[in-house]
Design an enzyme around this catalytic site. Structure first.
Site, PDB file in Angstrom:
ATOM      1  N   CYS A  94       8.891  -3.315   9.876  1.00 55.19           N
ATOM      2  CA  CYS A  94       9.544  -2.890   8.631  1.00 55.19           C
ATOM      3  C   CYS A  94       8.550  -2.573   7.526  1.00 55.19           C
ATOM      4  CB  CYS A  94      10.552  -3.933   8.171  1.00 55.19           C
ATOM      5  SG  CYS A  94       9.854  -5.592   7.935  1.00 55.19           S
ATOM      6  N   HIS A 172      12.215  -9.065   5.312  1.00 56.81           N
ATOM      7  CA  HIS A 172      12.364  -7.646   5.665  1.00 56.81           C
ATOM      8  C   HIS A 172      11.924  -6.757   4.512  1.00 56.81           C
ATOM      9  CE1 HIS A 172      13.932  -4.194   7.781  1.00 56.81           C
ATOM     10  NE2 HIS A 172      14.784  -3.908   6.817  1.00 56.81           N
TER      11      HIS A 172
END
Length: 234
Positions: A94, A172
């Site tokens: 990510c 994330h």
């Protein structure tokens, strides 16, 4: 079994060096810490700001909110054709995806090294859809540059020991960019780009801060971090 990488640390020096290694000229533009959401702290970030990466905790509440929003999203939701967006198919990638979203939507302002990974990747994937771009990053053709080695090297850097690729990570990265006078959230795990309303280049950081406060409000965690792609002049 899906491919997994070592996660990137939320460290602007590491991300700037990573971006430089794959073709971004970092004398003019670099990644910077955003030390907080108060106006005086936002004012410390060099201007102009081209994009912002947000690291946030994945919680039960955030996952449920994302699923509900994606389920309610119209299948024909309008997304500008030139907005660069790709799916994430690699575990723990990510940070790299957010960096590529940040750079890919500002190529008109940034200088990329000819023949570098970034130049060749964006040239090859510009005509593709989001899923094709994600697959291309995960399994590049034989004659295409591969970012995995550079990512793994960046993942091994930083102030803390990195987790292994096999470890579950509950943090994330996503990116925010301005395109067509709209603030766009780009998350490779979501159904598509998400508009958060009007913005302009000179208010981008403040508008991202507003959205970041909403992210914080839906979790019981303060484990958030923002990194801005902005002028290298400090």
């Amino acid at each position: 079994m899906p491919k997994k990488w070592i996660p990137l640390e939320s460290n602007p020096e590491v991300i700037t060096e990573f971006a430089s290694r794959i073709g971004l000229h970092t004398k003019q533009w670099a990644f910077h810490d955003v030390f907080g959401l108060d106006e005086e702290l936002l004012a410390m970030v060099p201007q102009p700001v081209l994009a912002v990466m947000l690291l946030f905790p994945i919680t039960k509440e955030s996952e449920e909110a994302d699923k509900k929003a994606d389920a309610e999203r119209p299948a024909d939701a309008a997304v500008p054709e030139q907005l660069y967006y790709m799916k994430q198919t690699i575990g723990n990638a990510c940070g790299t995806i957010a960096m590529l979203h940040s750079i890919g939507n500002n190529r008109q302002r940034l200088q990329l090294e000819p023949g570098s990974f970034l130049t060749r990747f964006f040239e090859a994937t510009q005509p593709m859809g989001a899923a094709e771009r994600g697959a291309y990053l995960e399994s590049p053709p034989g004659d295409a540059p591969d970012i995995e080695e550079a990512h793994q090297a960046a993942g091994a850097q930083g102030d803390t020991a990195p987790p292994t690729a096999e470890q579950d990570v509950d943090l994330h990265f996503i990116a925010f960019v301005e395109h067509g006078s709209q603030l766009w959230e780009l998350d490779g795990r979501r159904k598509g780009p998400i508009s958060h309303g009007p913005t302009q280049q000179d208010s981008l950081l403040q508008d991202v801060a507003r959205v970041a406060r909403d992210f914080m409000a839906r979790t019981n965690s303060l484990n958030f971090n923002l990194i801005a792609l902005a002028s290298a002049d400090t």
